[in-house]
Design an enzyme around this catalytic site. Structure first.
Site, PDB file in Angstrom:
ATOM      1  CB  THR A 193      -5.946  10.398  34.934  1.00 19.58           C
ATOM      2  OG1 THR A 193      -4.638  10.944  34.892  1.00 19.58           O
ATOM      3  CG2 THR A 193      -6.558  10.457  33.551  1.00 19.58           C
ATOM      4  N   GLY A 223       1.280  14.989  29.844  1.00 23.12           N
ATOM      5  CA  GLY A 223       1.352  13.579  30.174  1.00 23.12           C
ATOM      6  C   GLY A 223       0.685  12.714  29.129  1.00 23.12           C
ATOM      7  CB  THR A 244      -5.021   6.752  35.762  1.00 24.65           C
ATOM      8  OG1 THR A 244      -4.571   7.624  36.807  1.00 24.65           O
ATOM      9  CG2 THR A 244      -5.371   5.404  36.351  1.00 24.65           C
ATOM     10  N   GLY A 245      -1.673   7.189  35.331  1.00 25.02           N
ATOM     11  CA  GLY A 245      -0.379   6.828  35.897  1.00 25.02           C
ATOM     12  C   GLY A 245       0.680   7.868  35.603  1.00 25.02           C
ATOM     13  N   GLY A 247       2.705   9.624  33.502  1.00 20.81           N
ATOM     14  CA  GLY A 247       2.507   9.797  32.071  1.00 20.81           C
ATOM     15  C   GLY A 247       3.731   9.603  31.207  1.00 20.81           C
TER      16      GLY A 247
END
Length: 332
Positions: A193, A223, A244-245, A247
């Site tokens: 992301t 996400g 960011t990760g 989701g």
């Protein structure tokens, strides 16, 4: 917490600042978090990512330094990252299981908490600009798929053929995932992301996030990136966040809004709030990172992964581009 960077100051609102203080601006960006370690990048790859982050950081800070708005700054930075095939957003996005490329994006203005989001678009060159148009030109917050594309056509949003987004390395990741029966996390070392958060000279905050999702995603999976309160949130009274990760976990925790709530309602400093919320994500089984800017101008990074592509700058002279979790040799 791995990768946590200390906040620059205690939290405060713009109204708390002493009368006569010089107006300042703050800006932070990210290009994804994950297993980003020196041994995973060649010197050439590292230099390319640093150059891309520098360009995005410069685009946003130039606007803020000239008195532009937080919204203008985050859009300028995210558009550059969407157009750069290094990142999993816009051009360079990952492939779905069916071999398509689908994009998600969201944006929020802390001034009035207006927000826009889109998911599942396939021909929109810069999904962040479509998300902002949803925010400003519709009565809605979230549009999806064909409806989002139709709305884009009615508002002269630039489109491209789907092949414009495709890259060989993303196709290879999909093919390897299918052939070896792997997961998205096995073929991608990071959550790709991109995002930006900003405070402008007027004290207004904004946040935006854009992504191509996860390699091999199926069934219209969505996400956290396009979900207001999970992947993106901005409120002048608390903070601006882009995440960011993994989701699914970020959605369940409501990461972006939870961080801002802890700052505004509990009185936690932004670093503690960010670290605490990501610790909750990690305890549930997810990982990733966030960038945060507060009304006082703090710029905070927090991530529980080995690294995160990131940068931050402010009107006081701070300028930093970083990739790895140990920070050795990262500051510029």
């Amino acid at each position: 917490m791995i990768g946590a960077v200390m906040a620059l100051a205690a939290p405060a609102t713009a109204q708390d600042m002493a009368v006569g203080d010089e107006p300042g601006w703050s800006f932070a960006i990210h290009g994804g978090a994950g297993v980003i370690e020196r041994e995973n990048l060649t010197d050439e790859q590292e230099a390319a990512y640093r150059a891309a982050l520098d360009a995005a950081l410069s685009a946003g800070t130039a606007i803020l330094a000239e008195g532009g708005t937080a919204m203008e700054a985050i859009k300028a930075a995210i558009v550059l990252m969407e157009d750069d095939p290094l990142f999993n957003a816009g051009r360079g996005a990952v492939f779905t299981w069916d071999g398509r490329i689908e994009h998600d994006a969201s944006i929020m203005d802390g001034t009035d908490r207006s927000a826009g989001a889109v998911t599942g678009t396939r021909t929109i060159r810069n999904p962040i600009l479509l998300a902002d148009t949803v925010r400003t030109e519709s009565r809605h917050v979230f549009l999806s798929g064909d409806g989002a594309e139709e709305f884009a056509g009615e508002h002269a949003i630039e489109t491209v053929l789907p092949d414009w987004f495709a890259t060989e390395r993303r196709l290879e990741s999909l093919n390897r995932l299918k052939a070896q029966k792997l997961s998205a996390l096995d073929v991608d070392v990071k959550y790709g992301t991109v995002g930006a958060v900003a405070r402008d000279m007027q004290g207004n905050l904004a946040a935006g996030t854009s992504t191509g999702g996860m390699t091999g995603k199926r069934w219209g999976r969505i996400g956290d990136a396009p979900i207001i309160g999970a992947g993106t949130y901005a409120d002048n009274d608390s903070c601006a966040v882009s995440a960011t990760g993994h989701g699914e976990y970020f959605i369940r925790v409501g990461v972006a809004r939870e961080i801002c709530s802890r700052i505004a309602l509990v009185g936690e400093d932004p670093q503690t709030a960010s670290d605490t919320v990501l610790a909750e994500v990690l305890e549930m089984g997810g990982d990733g990172g966030v960038i945060v800017v507060t009304p006082a101008g703090d710029e905070v990074f927090s991530f529980n992964t080995a690294g995160m592509y990131r940068g931050r700058a402010d009107s006081e002279g701070l300028r930093e581009i970083a990739i790895f979790g140990d920070h050795a040799g990262d500051a510029e």
